[in-house]
Design an enzyme around this catalytic site. Sequence first.
Site, mmCIF file in Angstrom:
data_model
loop_
_atom_site.group_PDB
_atom_site.id
_atom_site.type_symbol
_atom_site.label_atom_id
_atom_site.label_comp_id
_atom_site.label_asym_id
_atom_site.label_seq_id
_atom_site.Cartn_x
_atom_site.Cartn_y
_atom_site.Cartn_z
ATOM 1 N N PRO A 170 0.829 -1.213 0.000
ATOM 2 C CA PRO A 170 0.000 0.000 0.000
ATOM 3 C C PRO A 170 0.861 1.261 0.000
ATOM 4 O O PRO A 170 1.800 1.392 0.777
ATOM 5 C CB PRO A 170 -0.786 -0.126 1.310
ATOM 6 C CG PRO A 170 -0.791 -1.585 1.613
ATOM 7 C CD PRO A 170 0.512 -2.101 1.117
ATOM 8 N N GLU A 171 0.567 2.177 -0.927
ATOM 9 C CA GLU A 171 1.310 3.433 -1.020
ATOM 10 C C GLU A 171 0.431 4.581 -0.527
ATOM 11 O O GLU A 171 -0.648 4.360 0.016
ATOM 12 C CB GLU A 171 1.751 3.651 -2.480
ATOM 13 C CG GLU A 171 2.692 2.583 -3.012
ATOM 14 C CD GLU A 171 4.091 2.644 -2.406
ATOM 15 O OE1 GLU A 171 4.414 3.639 -1.732
ATOM 16 O OE2 GLU A 171 4.859 1.687 -2.605
ATOM 17 N N HIS B 258 -4.970 -14.039 10.314
ATOM 18 C CA HIS B 258 -3.940 -13.003 10.264
ATOM 19 C C HIS B 258 -4.388 -11.691 10.901
ATOM 20 O O HIS B 258 -3.794 -10.645 10.648
ATOM 21 C CB HIS B 258 -3.516 -12.758 8.815
ATOM 22 C CG HIS B 258 -2.949 -13.979 8.155
ATOM 23 N ND1 HIS B 258 -1.777 -14.581 8.578
ATOM 24 C CD2 HIS B 258 -3.397 -14.710 7.091
ATOM 25 C CE1 HIS B 258 -1.516 -15.633 7.810
ATOM 26 N NE2 HIS B 258 -2.480 -15.732 6.908
ATOM 27 N N ARG C 8 1.796 -10.967 6.238
ATOM 28 C CA ARG C 8 3.264 -11.079 6.206
ATOM 29 C C ARG C 8 3.942 -10.483 7.434
ATOM 30 O O ARG C 8 5.144 -10.586 7.583
ATOM 31 C CB ARG C 8 3.794 -10.393 4.941
ATOM 32 C CG ARG C 8 3.202 -10.975 3.666
ATOM 33 C CD ARG C 8 3.837 -10.356 2.442
ATOM 34 N NE ARG C 8 3.120 -10.709 1.228
ATOM 35 C CZ ARG C 8 3.460 -10.311 0.012
ATOM 36 N NH1 ARG C 8 4.516 -9.537 -0.153
ATOM 37 N NH2 ARG C 8 2.748 -10.671 -1.041
ATOM 38 N N ARG D 91 22.144 16.524 -7.578
ATOM 39 C CA ARG D 91 22.061 15.061 -7.587
ATOM 40 C C ARG D 91 22.164 14.539 -9.010
ATOM 41 O O ARG D 91 21.461 15.006 -9.909
ATOM 42 C CB ARG D 91 20.743 14.603 -6.971
ATOM 43 C CG ARG D 91 20.482 15.117 -5.552
ATOM 44 C CD ARG D 91 21.297 14.354 -4.529
ATOM 45 N NE ARG D 91 20.929 12.954 -4.493
ATOM 46 C CZ ARG D 91 19.922 12.467 -3.750
ATOM 47 N NH1 ARG D 91 19.176 13.299 -3.008
ATOM 48 N NH2 ARG D 91 19.652 11.184 -3.747
#
Length: 270
Positions: free
Chosen positions: A2-3, A91, A110, A151
């Site tokens: 998930p972002e 879970h 996880r 950069r």
Amino acid sequence: MPELPEVETTRRGIAPHLEGAAVSGIVVRQPRLRWPVPENLSPLLNGQRLNSVGRRGKYLLLNFAPGSLLLHLGMSGSLRVLPNGTPPQRHDHFDLEFDNNSLLRLRDPRRFGAVLWQPTGECHELLARLGLEPLREGFDGDYLHQIGQSRSVAIKQLIMESRVVVGVGNIYANESLFRAGIHPQRAANRIALARYQRLAAAIVEVLNAAIAQGGTTLRDFQQEDGSPGYFAQQLQVYGRTGEPCPICAEPIRLKTLGQRSSFYCPLCQR
């Protein structure tokens, strides 16, 4: 994983159900997530009213008077608002129960997620290192240009660096660079200000579009009510290797950059 759009979708989903309610109980079934769940949450939170649900990067902040409970969904975690007493599944590792007969349940197959504590007036070390929020004031092309001039790293890697800007994961970096017409491998210090302005605007547009569609479902992400996000249906380059570019019809190409898949059009992106 998930972002930012998925986490923001979750924040907007759970906030109306829980803000203003008081904590009536805490259940920890698995104390060993990515970091150990604090042992003193019950005395800290029992009876405390949830003032607001916030977000910093990919962390959800449940804000109470004594401090904030930090929740991270890890690789495949999700949050559900359920009636108190709902039987847990395999879970389901953490429940925060409220006095309005609701509970907030963390499911994390996880176990890469996190439940952490930040006392009022302090900033957790995980949040202190984060860069600008792309959907808040201060994020624009001038900011990216200023950072990028010193950069030589590839621009895709720069905008995915959480100390520069938070929440631009791989999917959204690919889509933003395509909208801005910038090759993902172009060096950050070889991009003009005008192009950075287009890129910043594209990042905001892509993230807002993803939030409006409930995020992007590619593996495990689901919204707080269990329904999937739909931004995947609007992806223009991500996962479309060999398919025609929606602008020029040139086949989309795939290149590995920084161990992440980069999808781009060789004609539209320079």
